[in-house]
Design a protein around this motif. Structure first.
Motif, PDB file in Angstrom:
ATOM      1  N   THR A 180      -9.574   6.087  -3.182  1.00 19.89           N
ATOM      2  CA  THR A 180      -8.460   5.142  -3.157  1.00 19.89           C
ATOM      3  C   THR A 180      -7.482   5.472  -2.038  1.00 19.89           C
ATOM      4  O   THR A 180      -7.285   6.638  -1.703  1.00 19.89           O
ATOM      5  N   HIS A 181      -6.892   4.433  -1.442  1.00 20.26           N
ATOM      6  CA  HIS A 181      -5.832   4.637  -0.444  1.00 20.26           C
ATOM      7  C   HIS A 181      -4.461   4.427  -1.065  1.00 20.26           C
ATOM      8  O   HIS A 181      -3.443   4.614  -0.403  1.00 20.26           O
ATOM      9  N   ASN A 182      -4.425   4.027  -2.331  1.00 21.41           N
ATOM     10  CA  ASN A 182      -3.170   3.834  -3.057  1.00 21.41           C
ATOM     11  C   ASN A 182      -3.176   4.715  -4.295  1.00 21.41           C
ATOM     12  O   ASN A 182      -3.976   4.513  -5.203  1.00 21.41           O
ATOM     13  N   TYR A 183      -2.275   5.676  -4.316  1.00 16.35           N
ATOM     14  CA  TYR A 183      -2.188   6.562  -5.478  1.00 16.35           C
ATOM     15  C   TYR A 183      -0.731   6.982  -5.636  1.00 16.35           C
ATOM     16  O   TYR A 183      -0.071   7.320  -4.639  1.00 16.35           O
TER      17      TYR A 183
ATOM     18  N   ASP B 127       3.439   0.584  -5.200  1.00 17.16           N
ATOM     19  CA  ASP B 127       2.423  -0.395  -4.819  1.00 17.16           C
ATOM     20  C   ASP B 127       1.426  -0.578  -5.955  1.00 17.16           C
ATOM     21  O   ASP B 127       1.613  -0.074  -7.056  1.00 17.16           O
TER      22      ASP B 127
ATOM     23  N   GLY C  74      -1.217   0.773  -6.590  1.00 19.61           N
ATOM     24  CA  GLY C  74      -1.869   1.979  -7.067  1.00 19.61           C
ATOM     25  C   GLY C  74      -1.293   2.517  -8.359  1.00 19.61           C
ATOM     26  O   GLY C  74      -1.784   3.519  -8.889  1.00 19.61           O
TER      27      GLY C  74
ATOM     28  N   TYR D  17      -8.614  10.759  -1.231  1.00 16.96           N
ATOM     29  CA  TYR D  17      -7.671   9.835  -0.596  1.00 16.96           C
ATOM     30  C   TYR D  17      -8.304   9.249   0.663  1.00 16.96           C
ATOM     31  O   TYR D  17      -8.671   9.971   1.591  1.00 16.96           O
TER      32      TYR D  17
ATOM     33  N   LYS E   2       0.923   3.928   5.931  1.00 22.64           N
ATOM     34  CA  LYS E   2       0.111   3.285   4.910  1.00 22.64           C
ATOM     35  C   LYS E   2      -0.881   2.328   5.553  1.00 22.64           C
ATOM     36  O   LYS E   2      -0.537   1.578   6.465  1.00 22.64           O
TER      37      LYS E   2
ATOM     38  N   ARG F 216       6.589  -6.371  -5.136  1.00 22.00           N
ATOM     39  CA  ARG F 216       6.918  -6.133  -3.735  1.00 22.00           C
ATOM     40  C   ARG F 216       7.724  -7.309  -3.182  1.00 22.00           C
ATOM     41  O   ARG F 216       7.440  -8.459  -3.503  1.00 22.00           O
TER      42      ARG F 216
END
Length: 355
Positions: A7-10, A19, A21, A41, A48, A191
């Protein structure tokens, strides 16, 4: 099993809601009760991935370097942790990295599409090709809305399965929040970006104020449009009606939900917003635009009202109707939705396919 979560969102800390995540750590915690889980990651080490502008040629250079660097790290990560399976959150960049890793090591993987990957990145030709490759090569493909399942199915020519993205039970996070008396308290959580339609909500609020409707709107969240939206509120003489509270943790969000009268989801585009599921868990009825799966959920469960997107007049009309409504008629539907969308069910559904 030894399962790798890509995942790139944590969340950076407990309670972080910066976000989408926000639900990943909850899913990981539930999955960890049954199997060993390892987090990889997939985003850039600085900045980001979601902030990259693919109209800028420099982004493509960073993009190529990201995949070269992360593929090497991914292969080493899988070998070191002896992974049996990879679950990629979002088809880009996580799904593409899982695709490259499978090509090198043969490690099976599933991709979970969650909105931005299919609704935005798949429109960029080179990214669309990579996303298609990652989906076609995946052992299983999931999406968090019926609409996304159809989009992903058309793009990949492969079957998709619905898997809901949900968070933990919010009851442990509730605290008392003082709301304005003798008026209807609306709440927005998300957001502050154009796609979320907060500007439409503000324009609808101006109509309500001109009609002498008694209301307040609390806006929880942050984003690139915050300054613009605050200026719009001042120009519209709505300072007494709308309050910006900025980025908020889980306790604050759930507490505002518990204390508000209606959640408003004025998005121009969505799949299935996590915030709707969260609102249902605290019994908060919803006004949402008829985009993605929102309209279908509103009708199926009777949890509030739906309205056409990007239409301040229609939104103002519906919000005005809620002021005179009894909220009790939505309780049964909200309880049913909360029961149908649970962490336990999502994890069990995922495991049913891969184990």
């Amino acid at each position: 099993m030894r399962i790798g979560i890509y995942t790139h969102n944590y969340p950076k800390s407990e309670g972080d809601r910066a976000d989408a995540g926000v639900f990943v750590s909850d899913f990981v915690e539930e999955l960890s009760k049954k199997h060993e889980v390892f987090i990889f990651y997939t985003g850039p080490e600085s900045g980001k991935f979601g902030n990259w502008k693919f109209t800028n040629p420099f982004s493509y250079i960073k993009f190529v370097w990201l995949f070269v660097e992360k593929t090497i790290k991914s292969v080493n990560f899988v070998r070191k942790n002896k992974l049996d399976y990879i679950l990629a959150f979002w088809s880009l960049p996580s799904g593409v990295l899982a695709y490259f890793t499978k090509f090198i090591l043969g490690t099976p993987y599933a991709v979970w599409c969650l909105g931005s990957d299919l609704n935005f990145y798949a429109r960029v030709p080179i990214l669309r090709i990579l996303i298609r490759c990652s989906l076609r090569s995946a052992n299983f493909r999931f999406a968090n809305s019926r609409k996304l399942c159809k989009i992903g199915g058309r793009l990949s020519g492969r079957s998709f399965y619905f898997l809901s993205a949900v968070t933990e039970n919010p009851s442990a996070f509730l605290k008392k929040v003082r709301m304005f008396a003798n008026c209807t308290n609306f709440l927005f959580v998300g957001r502050l970006e154009k796609v979320k339609g907060v500007d439409v909500l503000i324009k609808a609020a101006r109509i309500l104020s001109e009609d002498k409707v008694k209301f307040k709107i609390n806006i929880l969240g942050d984003g690139t449009m915050r300054h613009t939206l605050e200026k719009l509120v001042r120009r519209s003489s709505l300072d007494d009606y709308i309050n910006f509270s900025g980025q908020s943790d889980k306790e604050t969000v759930f507490s505002y939900m518990k204390s508000s009268d209606f959640l408003v989801v004025p998005s121009r585009s969505e799949s299935l917003p996590l915030v709707i599921i969260e609102a249902a868990k605290v019994g908060l009825p919803i006004v949402a635009t008829n985009v993605g799966d929102c309209g279908r959920l509103m009708r199926r469960y009777n949890i509030g009202k739906s309205v056409a997107p990007n239409n301040p007049k229609r939104l103002a009309k519906v919000l005005k109707e809620t002021v005179r409504e009894k909220k009790d008629k939505y309780r049964a539907g909200l309880r049913l939705l909360a029961d149908d969308f649970s962490l336990e069910k999502s994890v069990s559904m995922f495991l049913k396919y891969i184990v």
